[in-house]
Design a protein around this motif. Structure first.
Motif, PDB file in Angstrom:
ATOM      1  N   ALA A 408       0.798  -1.061  -0.023  1.00  0.00           N
ATOM      2  CA  ALA A 408      -0.224   0.156   0.035  1.00  0.00           C
ATOM      3  C   ALA A 408       0.680   1.316   0.113  1.00  0.00           C
ATOM      4  CB  ALA A 408      -0.999   0.079   1.268  1.00  0.00           C
ATOM      5  N   ARG A 409       1.927   1.270   0.874  1.00  0.00           N
ATOM      6  CA  ARG A 409       2.926   2.425   0.865  1.00  0.00           C
ATOM      7  C   ARG A 409       3.505   2.522  -0.432  1.00  0.00           C
ATOM      8  NH1 ARG A 409       6.422   1.978   5.964  1.00  0.00           N
ATOM      9  NH2 ARG A 409       7.133   4.045   5.370  1.00  0.00           N
ATOM     10  N   LYS A 410       3.731   1.430  -1.136  1.00  0.00           N
ATOM     11  CA  LYS A 410       4.360   1.767  -2.528  1.00  0.00           C
ATOM     12  C   LYS A 410       3.445   2.210  -3.663  1.00  0.00           C
ATOM     13  CE  LYS A 410       7.631  -2.485  -2.045  1.00  0.00           C
ATOM     14  NZ  LYS A 410       7.710  -3.670  -2.527  1.00  0.00           N
ATOM     15  N   VAL A 415       1.122   7.015  -6.552  1.00  0.00           N
ATOM     16  CA  VAL A 415       0.402   8.011  -6.815  1.00  0.00           C
ATOM     17  C   VAL A 415       1.063   9.366  -6.500  1.00  0.00           C
ATOM     18  CG1 VAL A 415      -1.793   9.114  -5.872  1.00  0.00           C
ATOM     19  CG2 VAL A 415      -1.540   6.537  -6.309  1.00  0.00           C
ATOM     20  N   TYR A 416       1.537   9.421  -5.619  1.00  0.00           N
ATOM     21  CA  TYR A 416       2.256  10.723  -5.280  1.00  0.00           C
ATOM     22  C   TYR A 416       3.320  11.163  -6.076  1.00  0.00           C
ATOM     23  CZ  TYR A 416       4.162  14.552  -2.214  1.00  0.00           C
ATOM     24  OH  TYR A 416       4.588  15.913  -1.801  1.00  0.00           O
ATOM     25  N   VAL A 430       3.935   1.371 -14.045  1.00  0.00           N
ATOM     26  CA  VAL A 430       5.037   2.104 -13.367  1.00  0.00           C
ATOM     27  C   VAL A 430       5.642   1.323 -12.059  1.00  0.00           C
ATOM     28  CG1 VAL A 430       5.763   4.073 -11.795  1.00  0.00           C
ATOM     29  CG2 VAL A 430       4.213   4.359 -13.845  1.00  0.00           C
ATOM     30  N   LEU A 431       4.912   0.671 -11.448  1.00  0.00           N
ATOM     31  CA  LEU A 431       5.121  -0.096  -9.976  1.00  0.00           C
ATOM     32  C   LEU A 431       5.914  -1.320 -10.652  1.00  0.00           C
ATOM     33  CD1 LEU A 431       2.267   0.685  -7.787  1.00  0.00           C
ATOM     34  CD2 LEU A 431       4.567   0.934  -7.211  1.00  0.00           C
ATOM     35  N   GLU A 490      -1.264   8.636   6.612  1.00  0.00           N
ATOM     36  CA  GLU A 490      -0.912   8.070   7.640  1.00  0.00           C
ATOM     37  C   GLU A 490      -0.336   6.672   7.260  1.00  0.00           C
ATOM     38  OE1 GLU A 490      -4.414   7.644  10.474  1.00  0.00           O
ATOM     39  OE2 GLU A 490      -4.712   9.616   9.423  1.00  0.00           O
ATOM     40  N   ILE A 491      -0.913   6.160   6.234  1.00  0.00           N
ATOM     41  CA  ILE A 491      -0.464   4.808   5.739  1.00  0.00           C
ATOM     42  C   ILE A 491       1.190   5.026   5.257  1.00  0.00           C
ATOM     43  CG2 ILE A 491      -0.594   3.136   3.857  1.00  0.00           C
ATOM     44  CD1 ILE A 491      -3.792   3.483   4.038  1.00  0.00           C
ATOM     45  N   LEU A 492       1.179   6.131   4.566  1.00  0.00           N
ATOM     46  CA  LEU A 492       2.534   6.424   4.056  1.00  0.00           C
ATOM     47  C   LEU A 492       3.703   6.497   4.912  1.00  0.00           C
ATOM     48  CD1 LEU A 492       1.878   8.880   0.800  1.00  0.00           C
ATOM     49  CD2 LEU A 492       3.072   6.862   0.814  1.00  0.00           C
TER      50      LEU A 492
END
Ligand code: ADP
Ligand code: ZN
Length: 591
Positions: A408-410, A415-416, A430-431, A490-492
């Motif tokens: 999820a962080r990836k 996204v960011y 991309v990922l 928060e997840i990030l």
């Protein structure tokens, strides 16, 4: 003579052909026979009508039934009459007013149905005074409350009418659960608190399933094959309704008709009538469809898209399986459904926005839960159900719950770093480090997130993206991209863990077929159905008014050979025995 519960059981057998009361029907009937007032809150299909129809045949005088819809009244009228109950309606759609009024005055009616607008008029009160009244039954009683979802001011005028006959017991009926509405109905209709009879909301014969939508036409066609009877498909827009109806008809060769507010009234009425009369038709409709339709043999309700709320979902799925036979409620959801609904939150007033968001969160919780769906639903309605039900997708085929905080962080950092303006397709490329023209043009192959997801993890990107959208941690942008929202930051920062539910693989799911009750292919059962169709069309009533499937099944299994044996089959009351018994006996003897 005072009517006793023993008499009531005899009448239940003789008039309706049923051996026993269901759920809490007996309590309601007992109170009514003792001339006590009650509020019966029972789910759709629990058998509310019987709780006033049966006392109506036993008590002296006529039972006045207040009901909000002409279509509902006529439905009830038909079913009551085939059971030999003397029933009539007084509505703008009736031509036999004079006969009805004469019959009432002569004490020759068991049931008289009227709309609240008429019931609340002084002239009607004077008319009622001509003859004894057994009972006031107020159907859809939540309409009296402003807390309820269909407040009808005319319901408020019922109190003076009933107060004019203080000795007549009152029976209010509704399927609406919440506490506030219940309290209000009791107060508004002058029913004592101990008169509340609250039945459980569980519908054990409905199998709940919620799946991700990948190909709605094929998914619904499969459902139709699993559940051969009548079905309702709810879609969000008129265009989707039209489109699905056409494609499903082509794909399955079955009759599939549309229903929405944009059709001309004749077509709409004709499609609805065809559906009510049919044993295997599917109707694709906007949510406007269903109110006022009492079809008991609907074998599935499908949602293409997420409904408005859990309340709406429960009401709409509740139209399946009123006859108690196995039925399905299947939702096919997409991440976009939540994205759109959450985007709309911005337009909602500040005061209401919190409540609306809670509504969506509750739906997302239902859709994403790895737990028993029924337990989640019933807890939502304030019940305390068992942990598992054995009759929902999650109980039948447990999904896996996977911890995916790192992934999820990836995803969120991709996204960011790509500027919060790309959709899942691009982000996945991309990922996973896919060679792609657009990725290269934007320079996304030089980002630190390029190619950081591989193998097994890549497979989880799609379900993770859906889950984050359902939860509002990823929100749609105007141009179809995704941006950070909800708890994304928060997840990030590593302050929150993320787990998702991964549905079992298709093979496992497919093994489990329907749980159809009818012995499909049994020649006697088919012959009985054919005879039922003939009799129904002669009498111009839907087949289920003649007999329910469960009655035909019992006939096929026990093969009664005499009128006496026939009279013991469930659903064969005295009047139906007289009208149809001999023909069904002959059919059984010949097959
Ligand atoms: P509701 O109004 O609560 O939605 P209905 O009154 O339409 O439910 O009843 C649903 C179905 O259950 C009807 O087809 C009815 O014939 C059947 N039913 C009602 N009571 C009984 C019973 N005691 N035994 C068997 N079937 C019943
Ligand atoms: Zn379950």
């Amino acid at each position: 003579m005072v009517a006793s519960m023993e008499n009531a059981r005899e009448a239940l057998r003789a008039t309706f052909g049923f051996d026993d009361f269901r759920g809490r029907q007996a309590e309601v009937v007992e109170r009514t026979l003792a001339r006590q007032s009650s509020l019966a809150v029972m789910p759709t299909g629990a058998g509310k009508s019987l709780t006033y129809q049966l006392p109506a045949t036993m008590l002296q005088g006529c039972c006045i039934v207040i009901s909000p819809l002409i279509a509902l009244m006529h439905d009830q009228l038909r079913s009551a009459r085939v059971n030999g109950i003397r029933a009539a309606t007084l509505t703008s759609a009736d031509a036999d007013w004079r006969e009805t009024q004469d019959a009432y005055r002569a004490g020759k009616l068991d049931l008289l149905y009227v709309a609240p607008e008429r019931a609340s008029q002084p002239a009607f009160r004077d008319f009622l005074a001509f003859s004894p009244i057994a009972l006031f039954a107020v159907d859809e009683a939540h309409c009296v409350s402003e807390w309820g979802h269909d407040f009808r001011p005319d319901y408020r005028m019922l109190r003076p009418l009933m107060d004019a006959f203080p000795d007549v017991p009152r029976l209010a009926l509704t399927a609406t659960a919440d506490r506030q509405t219940r309290g209000d109905v009791l107060a508004q209709l002058g029913i004592p608190e101990e008169g509340l009879v609250l039945a459980g909301f569980d519908r054990p014969n409905i199998r709940y399933a919620i799946r991700h939508r990948d190909n709605p036409v094929r998914q619904i066609a499969n459902l139709m094959a699993e559940r051969p009877g009548p079905g309702i498909v709810y879609a969000q827009t008129r265009r989707k309704v039209e489109d699905l109806a056409e494609k499903l008809a082509r794909e399955t060769g079955r009759t599939v008709l549309p229903y929405h507010a944009g059709l001309d009234p004749e077509t709409r009425a004709a499609n609805q009538a065809a559906f009510v009369a049919s044993e295997d038709m599917v109707i694709v409709a906007t949510v406007a469809f269903g109110m006022g339709i009492d079809k008991p043999d609907v074998r599935f309700v499908a949602h293409v898209g997420v409904p408005k709320s859990i309340e709406a979902y429960y009401q709409e799925t509740g139209r399946a399986g009123r006859d108690g036979d196995p039925s399905a409620a299947t939702m096919f959801w997409g991440a976009g459904d939540f994205a759109t609904a959450r985007a709309r939150l911005a337009e909602v007033d500040g005061d209401r926005r919190g409540a609306e968001r809670a509504r969506l969160d509750a739906l997302a919780g239902l859709v994403e839960t790895p737990q028993c769906r029924r337990a989640v639903l019933l807890r939502h309605f304030g019940e305390d159900p068992p942990e598992t039900c054995g009759n929902c997708d999650n109980c039948l085929d447990a999904p896996d719950v996977t911890e995916v905080t790192e992934l999820a962080r990836k995803l969120l950092s991709a996204v960011y770093r790509t500027g919060q303006s790309f959709g899942m397709g691009h982000l996945q490329k991309v990922l996973t480090g896919t060679e792609d023209e657009r990725v290269r043009q934007r320079g996304h192959d030089r980002l630190s997130v390029y190619g950081i997801v591989e193998g097994e993890e890549a497979r989880l990107l799609q379900p993770l993206g859906r889950a984050l959208q359902a939860r509002g941690d990823l929100v749609p942008t105007e141009h179809g991209g995704l941006a950070l929202g909800g708890s994304a930051r928060e997840i990030l920062k590593g302050e929150r863990e993320v787990a998702i539910v991964v549905p079992p693989k298709r093979q496992r799911r497919g093994r489990r077929g329907g749980d159809e009750a009818n012995p499909v292919g049994d020649p006697l059962f088919e012959a009985l159905r054919e005879l039922r169709r003939e009799l129904a069309s002669e009498a111009q009533v839907p087949p289920y008014v003649v007999f329910h499937d469960s009655t035909l099944r019992e006939m096929a299994a026990s093969r009664p050979a005499s009128m006496d044996a026939m009279s013991r089959v469930g659903g064969v009351g005295g009047k139906k025995l007289e009208a149809y018994g001999a023909r069904f006996l002959r059919c059984i003897a010949e097959n």
